[in-house]
Scaffold this active site. Structure first.
Site, short mmCIF file in Angstrom:
data_model
loop_
_atom_site.label_atom_id
_atom_site.label_comp_id
_atom_site.label_asym_id
_atom_site.label_seq_id
_atom_site.Cartn_x
_atom_site.Cartn_y
_atom_site.Cartn_z
N GLY A 90 -8.63 -5.80 -2.86
CA GLY A 90 -7.94 -6.62 -3.85
C GLY A 90 -7.13 -7.68 -3.14
O GLY A 90 -7.50 -8.16 -2.07
N CYS A 91 -6.00 -8.00 -3.69
CA CYS A 91 -5.12 -9.02 -3.11
C CYS A 91 -4.67 -8.60 -1.72
O CYS A 91 -4.19 -7.49 -1.53
CB CYS A 91 -3.91 -9.22 -4.03
SG CYS A 91 -2.70 -10.36 -3.35
#
Length: 179
Positions: free
Chosen positions: A14-15
């Site tokens: 993800g981020c």
């Protein structure tokens, strides 16, 4: 001079701000660099290009760690249990191929360990794991303002609402492994 058994791991969950913050807290981790990998666009991609989803790159972190203190297998287990490896191209509200769960291995040994870890942790999830396991081709360091993001921006809403819960989970599950 201190002898260290330094190795490198590269993956995305993800981020990269979240993943970076998690791994910066672990004993044996020497350095965490946010960046991009896995795409097919020519040249060094920018954050804006990555966010378009058109380059094929994922937001990743590259971790330099002392394998005498923390093993590659342990790093992968922590990775697989501090993000959701069962959602395709999505982590929380972050949606797109740039947020995919991915392990980029540096050699065949890392590939074998990654496959074993994914199989091992699969039994703890209700849904199938969709984490990609691919060879690392190129790692591009992200822009400077992405480095140490959580440490430099703790007051930001994203840090409070998205990163802090991941750090809380890390501290609960792996308190004995923290710096």
């Amino acid at each position: 001079m201190e002898n260290k058994n330094l190795q490198i791991a590269t993956f995305g969950g993800g981020c990269f701000w979240c993943t970076e913050a998690v791994f910066q807290e672990l004993k044996g981790v020497e350095k965490v660099v946010s960046g991009y990998s896995g795409g097919n666009a020519p040249g060094h991609p920018t954050y804006r290009e990555i966010c378009s989803g058109l380059t094929g790159h994922a937001e990743v972190v590259q971790i330099t760690f002392d394998a005498d203190i923390i093993s590659y297998e342990d790093i992968l287990i922590i990775f697989m249990t501090t993000h959701n490896p069962t959602t395709l191209n999505k982590q929380g509200a972050d949606i797109g191929t740039q947020y995919r769960s991915v392990i980029y291995y540096h050699d065949e040994n890392q590939k074998e360990i990654a496959e074993k870890v994914v199989e091992k942790v699969a039994e703890y999830y209700d849904d199938p794991i969709v984490t990609e396991i691919s060879p690392l081709k190129t790692f591009y360091k992200a822009e400077d303002y992405h480095q140490n993001y959580y440490r430099n921006n703790k007051e930001q809403g994203y840090c409070s609402f998205v990163i802090m819960p991941k750090l809380s989970k890390l501290r609960k599950l792996y308190g004995d492994r923290l710096k």
